[in-house]
Design an enzyme around this catalytic site. Sequence first.
Site, PDB file in Angstrom:
ATOM      1  N   HIS A 153       0.835  -1.207   0.000  1.00  0.00           N
ATOM      2  CA  HIS A 153       0.000   0.000   0.000  1.00  0.00           C
ATOM      3  C   HIS A 153       0.870   1.258   0.000  1.00  0.00           C
ATOM      4  CE1 HIS A 153      -2.796  -2.911   2.129  1.00  0.00           C
ATOM      5  NE2 HIS A 153      -3.560  -2.483   1.149  1.00  0.00           N
ATOM      6  N   GLY A 193      -2.972  -2.291  -6.831  1.00  0.00           N
ATOM      7  CA  GLY A 193      -1.846  -3.215  -6.907  1.00  0.00           C
ATOM      8  C   GLY A 193      -2.103  -4.323  -7.927  1.00  0.00           C
TER       9      GLY A 193
END
Length: 285
Positions: free
Chosen positions: A37, A147
């Site tokens: 993250h 992601g």
Amino acid sequence: MIVEPSPTETHRLVRAARCAGKSVGCVPTMGALHAGHVSLIERARKECDFVVGTIFVNPTQFGPNEDFSKYPRTLESDLEMCREAGADLVFTPQTSSMYAPLAQTIVRVDRLASVLEGAHRPGHFDGVSTVVTKLFNITEPDRAYFGQKDFQQQLIIRQMVEDLNHPVEIITCPIIRESDGLAMSSRNRYLSPDERQRAGRLSQALRKAKQLAQETSLAPAEISAAMIDMLRSVEGIDLQYAVITNGRTLELLTEPTEPAVALIAAKVGTTRLIDNEILHFSLRQ
Ligand code: PAF
């Protein structure tokens, strides 16, 4: 860094930044942040003038027997990580401010969301595409960062953005891995030390697939069979799928054509993990 639970106030703050001529980057998360993250927030920081992180454990993307109630909630350390990575604003809504009791609208992406994770987790992607639409409406980003680890998710969000004319550019960022190759995931913290060791086998199987694609003329089905062989032999890994698909449509590949991606899902103990690797077929005829 501002921390704001209200959708209306978040929208107002982002609007103010836009009116001041700033570009806006959004990093949607469910918290329990890790280095993966952080890499998204740092990338947004480099590319945008105003960076909004969102932290919301979205109930609608969890199935009835999934881990919604035990999903890790680590708000204080998440906020610290957002601050260090350079976020300007973190949106931390309550469920009641995201979903009115009488809400009836669902955003559904059709074919891409019906296979692989969609087949194993019915309704999951409806929850994801609906909440991401809401987060985009609230934060009005120029760019949003996801992601590659959730490969199917980022494809679905790209499709949704195209189909619904959302004026946002989707940026997919590389998977961040532990030293043994395990893809970083908020769910890794559920693994016991023994399971954690076994979990490393998933990325080993993907590395094998990558190597076979690059260095041999094996067909995609033979490469996925090699991954399956590697993982079926490991006690404590319950393999759900190990496939090689087209990297845009997620259709199973019969020929070594690109874009191609190897995708794996497996339960290690009670923890369900996913991972993937982009493949290049160097010796293809
Ligand atoms: O990838 C996640 O963490 C979630 O699916 C997302 C995109 C934040 C939506 O809840």
